[in-house]
Design a protein around this motif. Structure first.
Motif, PDB file in Angstrom:
ATOM      1  N   CYS A   1      17.190   6.841  18.234  1.00  0.00           N
ATOM      2  CA  CYS A   1      17.130   5.997  17.047  1.00  0.00           C
ATOM      3  C   CYS A   1      16.349   6.667  15.922  1.00  0.00           C
ATOM      4  O   CYS A   1      16.722   6.557  14.743  1.00  0.00           O
ATOM      5  CB  CYS A   1      16.488   4.653  17.389  1.00  0.00           C
ATOM      6  SG  CYS A   1      17.550   3.520  18.310  1.00  0.00           S
ATOM      7  N   ILE A   2      15.254   7.341  16.258  1.00  0.00           N
ATOM      8  CA  ILE A   2      14.475   8.037  15.229  1.00  0.00           C
ATOM      9  C   ILE A   2      15.375   9.001  14.463  1.00  0.00           C
ATOM     10  O   ILE A   2      15.322   9.081  13.231  1.00  0.00           O
ATOM     11  CB  ILE A   2      13.288   8.789  15.871  1.00  0.00           C
ATOM     12  CG1 ILE A   2      12.322   7.805  16.546  1.00  0.00           C
ATOM     13  CG2 ILE A   2      12.561   9.632  14.829  1.00  0.00           C
ATOM     14  CD1 ILE A   2      11.726   6.777  15.643  1.00  0.00           C
ATOM     15  N   ASP A   3      16.207   9.731  15.183  1.00  0.00           N
ATOM     16  CA  ASP A   3      17.120  10.677  14.541  1.00  0.00           C
ATOM     17  C   ASP A   3      18.236   9.967  13.792  1.00  0.00           C
ATOM     18  O   ASP A   3      18.516  10.275  12.627  1.00  0.00           O
ATOM     19  CB  ASP A   3      17.718  11.621  15.588  1.00  0.00           C
ATOM     20  CG  ASP A   3      16.696  12.600  16.144  1.00  0.00           C
ATOM     21  OD1 ASP A   3      15.702  12.873  15.449  1.00  0.00           O
ATOM     22  OD2 ASP A   3      16.895  13.081  17.275  1.00  0.00           O
ATOM     23  N   ALA A   4      18.882   8.998  14.437  1.00  0.00           N
ATOM     24  CA  ALA A   4      20.064   8.355  13.861  1.00  0.00           C
ATOM     25  C   ALA A   4      19.739   7.579  12.591  1.00  0.00           C
ATOM     26  O   ALA A   4      20.567   7.487  11.677  1.00  0.00           O
ATOM     27  CB  ALA A   4      20.710   7.428  14.896  1.00  0.00           C
ATOM     28  N   PHE A   5      18.532   7.016  12.523  1.00  0.00           N
ATOM     29  CA  PHE A   5      18.164   6.199  11.367  1.00  0.00           C
ATOM     30  C   PHE A   5      17.431   6.995  10.287  1.00  0.00           C
ATOM     31  O   PHE A   5      16.957   6.415   9.314  1.00  0.00           O
ATOM     32  CB  PHE A   5      17.338   4.995  11.812  1.00  0.00           C
ATOM     33  CG  PHE A   5      18.173   3.921  12.471  1.00  0.00           C
ATOM     34  CD1 PHE A   5      18.663   2.851  11.744  1.00  0.00           C
ATOM     35  CD2 PHE A   5      18.498   4.001  13.817  1.00  0.00           C
ATOM     36  CE1 PHE A   5      19.443   1.870  12.334  1.00  0.00           C
ATOM     37  CE2 PHE A   5      19.282   3.029  14.426  1.00  0.00           C
ATOM     38  CZ  PHE A   5      19.760   1.956  13.682  1.00  0.00           C
ATOM     39  N   GLY A   6      17.322   8.294  10.464  1.00  0.00           N
ATOM     40  CA  GLY A   6      16.840   9.157   9.398  1.00  0.00           C
ATOM     41  C   GLY A   6      15.341   9.276   9.251  1.00  0.00           C
ATOM     42  O   GLY A   6      14.861   9.806   8.241  1.00  0.00           O
ATOM     43  N   PHE A   7      14.578   8.838  10.238  1.00  0.00           N
ATOM     44  CA  PHE A   7      13.121   8.955  10.145  1.00  0.00           C
ATOM     45  C   PHE A   7      12.691  10.384  10.465  1.00  0.00           C
ATOM     46  O   PHE A   7      13.215  11.000  11.391  1.00  0.00           O
ATOM     47  CB  PHE A   7      12.443   7.984  11.117  1.00  0.00           C
ATOM     48  CG  PHE A   7      12.754   6.545  10.855  1.00  0.00           C
ATOM     49  CD1 PHE A   7      12.205   5.896   9.756  1.00  0.00           C
ATOM     50  CD2 PHE A   7      13.597   5.837  11.698  1.00  0.00           C
ATOM     51  CE1 PHE A   7      12.498   4.562   9.501  1.00  0.00           C
ATOM     52  CE2 PHE A   7      13.888   4.501  11.461  1.00  0.00           C
ATOM     53  CZ  PHE A   7      13.340   3.863  10.359  1.00  0.00           C
ATOM     54  N   GLU A   8      11.734  10.874   9.716  1.00  0.00           N
ATOM     55  CA  GLU A   8      11.242  12.235   9.904  1.00  0.00           C
ATOM     56  C   GLU A   8       9.753  12.198  10.222  1.00  0.00           C
ATOM     57  O   GLU A   8       8.935  11.822   9.385  1.00  0.00           O
ATOM     58  CB  GLU A   8      11.497  13.071   8.651  1.00  0.00           C
ATOM     59  CG  GLU A   8      12.990  13.224   8.324  1.00  0.00           C
ATOM     60  CD  GLU A   8      13.242  14.038   7.069  1.00  0.00           C
ATOM     61  OE1 GLU A   8      12.244  14.453   6.416  1.00  0.00           O
ATOM     62  OE2 GLU A   8      14.413  14.257   6.743  1.00  0.00           O
ATOM     63  N   SER A   9       9.415  12.569  11.447  1.00  0.00           N
ATOM     64  CA  SER A   9       8.019  12.561  11.874  1.00  0.00           C
ATOM     65  C   SER A   9       7.319  13.824  11.401  1.00  0.00           C
ATOM     66  O   SER A   9       7.867  14.928  11.494  1.00  0.00           O
ATOM     67  CB  SER A   9       7.952  12.467  13.401  1.00  0.00           C
ATOM     68  OG  SER A   9       6.611  12.475  13.834  1.00  0.00           O
ATOM     69  N   ASP A  10       6.104  13.656  10.895  1.00  0.00           N
ATOM     70  CA  ASP A  10       5.333  14.805  10.414  1.00  0.00           C
ATOM     71  C   ASP A  10       4.670  15.583  11.543  1.00  0.00           C
ATOM     72  O   ASP A  10       4.124  16.661  11.302  1.00  0.00           O
ATOM     73  CB  ASP A  10       4.249  14.338   9.435  1.00  0.00           C
ATOM     74  CG  ASP A  10       4.833  13.879   8.110  1.00  0.00           C
ATOM     75  OD1 ASP A  10       5.678  14.596   7.561  1.00  0.00           O
ATOM     76  OD2 ASP A  10       4.449  12.792   7.644  1.00  0.00           O
ATOM     77  N   ARG A  11       4.710  15.035  12.753  1.00  0.00           N
ATOM     78  CA  ARG A  11       4.060  15.700  13.882  1.00  0.00           C
ATOM     79  C   ARG A  11       4.960  15.613  15.104  1.00  0.00           C
ATOM     80  O   ARG A  11       5.875  14.790  15.163  1.00  0.00           O
ATOM     81  CB  ARG A  11       2.712  15.033  14.197  1.00  0.00           C
ATOM     82  CG  ARG A  11       1.762  14.967  13.013  1.00  0.00           C
ATOM     83  CD  ARG A  11       0.453  14.341  13.417  1.00  0.00           C
ATOM     84  NE  ARG A  11      -0.380  14.030  12.247  1.00  0.00           N
ATOM     85  CZ  ARG A  11      -1.522  13.388  12.309  1.00  0.00           C
ATOM     86  NH1 ARG A  11      -2.003  12.997  13.495  1.00  0.00           N
ATOM     87  NH2 ARG A  11      -2.214  13.117  11.216  1.00  0.00           N
ATOM     88  N   THR A  12       4.662  16.428  16.066  1.00  0.00           N
ATOM     89  CA  THR A  12       5.367  16.357  17.341  1.00  0.00           C
ATOM     90  C   THR A  12       5.125  14.993  17.974  1.00  0.00           C
ATOM     91  O   THR A  12       3.999  14.496  17.984  1.00  0.00           O
ATOM     92  CB  THR A  12       4.873  17.460  18.292  1.00  0.00           C
ATOM     93  OG1 THR A  12       5.102  18.731  17.676  1.00  0.00           O
ATOM     94  CG2 THR A  12       5.602  17.399  19.627  1.00  0.00           C
ATOM     95  N   ILE A  13       6.173  14.388  18.482  1.00  0.00           N
ATOM     96  CA  ILE A  13       6.054  13.083  19.126  1.00  0.00           C
ATOM     97  C   ILE A  13       5.248  13.234  20.414  1.00  0.00           C
ATOM     98  O   ILE A  13       5.516  14.122  21.225  1.00  0.00           O
ATOM     99  CB  ILE A  13       7.443  12.498  19.417  1.00  0.00           C
ATOM    100  CG1 ILE A  13       8.179  12.258  18.088  1.00  0.00           C
ATOM    101  CG2 ILE A  13       7.344  11.209  20.225  1.00  0.00           C
ATOM    102  CD1 ILE A  13       9.621  11.823  18.247  1.00  0.00           C
TER     103      ILE A  13
END
Length: 291
Positions: free
Chosen positions: A63-75
């Motif tokens: 979902c993080i990828d599909a909905f376009g969210f970009e994390s500034d750090r490694t999950i």
């Protein structure tokens, strides 16, 4: 600890797949952070290993990828950080702020306020629940949406558990430790977690951690007036409907509508016109019904 002015996070628990209520939280936390030129990252809160729902962590990451969210750090995953939580327990033990408790649910009965019956017993810590001693201080803060909140833990809750008898580290401990170590400054999450905040601020205070800023969002409800949750059979987010669901989540937050486009572009538009003041007040989205 050096940090940017605003550091936010989205921290789902993999007890089930993400649903529309989760998306509202993700959108609000992301747009609030980005609108203030802040950092935003994802943390998987999976210390309660017996409650992990098969496949839910994979669904969260998808979902993080599909909905376009970009994390500034490694999950990060909390299950990889258990030694950190134990180190903090050791610190509290050395300060005589925690103790072992042998009380079972049957022994406690229906009383929801723990009376401290094991405080003075000096029980060994092995194979026992570990509770933190609460005092008479008033925990008060101003929530960005819910207004002024105050609590007396000694009168409303009593000493609470930081580590369960089965060795599971409690959510209250893990979230406080990780927010501190990751330099979080602002927490945006659902109003169902509002009553956790006093416990977390208490731990922040006795550990000499910075206290955080909080925004508790009104909850999306189903047709029966229940909050969307795994227990209430909320539908998992459909990855192939990401733009449409994203548009609905932005609207549910009271924001100016965005054009249907790629999720990344929709989020950029939402950030550009983000208005915290437009988010509905209250504990639930009373005029919004979602499956």
């Amino acid at each position: 600890m050096s940090q940017t002015t605003y550091v936010g996070r989205f921290a789902p628990s993999p007890t089930g797949p993400l649903h529309f209520g989760s998306l509202i939280t993700a959108v609000a936390s992301y747009c609030e952070a980005r609108s203030q030129a802040g950092q935003w990252f994802v943390r998987i809160e999976d210390t309660d290993i017996p409650r992990i729902y098969p496949g839910s962590e994979q669904h969260i990451l998808a979902c993080i990828d599909a909905f376009g969210f970009e994390s500034d750090r490694t999950i990060i995953f909390q299950r990889d950080r258990l030694a950190l939580y134990q180190a903090v327990l050791d610190q509290l033990h050395a300060a005589q702020l925690i103790y072992a408790c042998q009380c079972t649910r049957k022994m406690l009965g229906s009383n929801h306020i723990y009376q401290g019956r094991c405080r003075s017993l000096a029980l060994p810590f092995a194979n026992q629940a570990i509770r933190v001693k609460v005092d008479e201080r008033c925990i008060a803060f101003d929530d960005a949406l819910q207004g002024h909140v105050s609590s007396r833990l000694d009168l409303e809750l009593g000493d609470f558990v930081l580590k369960r008898r089965d060795g599971i580290y409690n959510y209250q401990l893990a979230v406080v430790v990780d927010d501190y170590l990751q330099g979080v400054t602002h927490v945006v999450r659902g109003a169902d977690l509002l009553d956790n905040t006093a416990r977390q601020r208490y731990l922040q205070q006795i550990l000499a951690y910075p206290t955080l800023h909080y925004m508790h969002l009104p909850l999306a409800m189903n047709a029966q007036g229940q909050k969307l949750s795994k227990q209430n059979m909320a539908q998992p987010l459909a990855l192939d409907q990401a733009p449409q669901l994203l548009q609905q989540a932005i609207a549910a937050l009271g924001q100016t509508s965005v054009d249907l486009d790629t999720p990344q572009r929709m989020l950029q538009q939402a950030i550009a016109q983000w208005d915290r003041a437009a988010i509905p007040r209250g504990l639930s989205l009373s005029h919004q019904i979602y499956r």
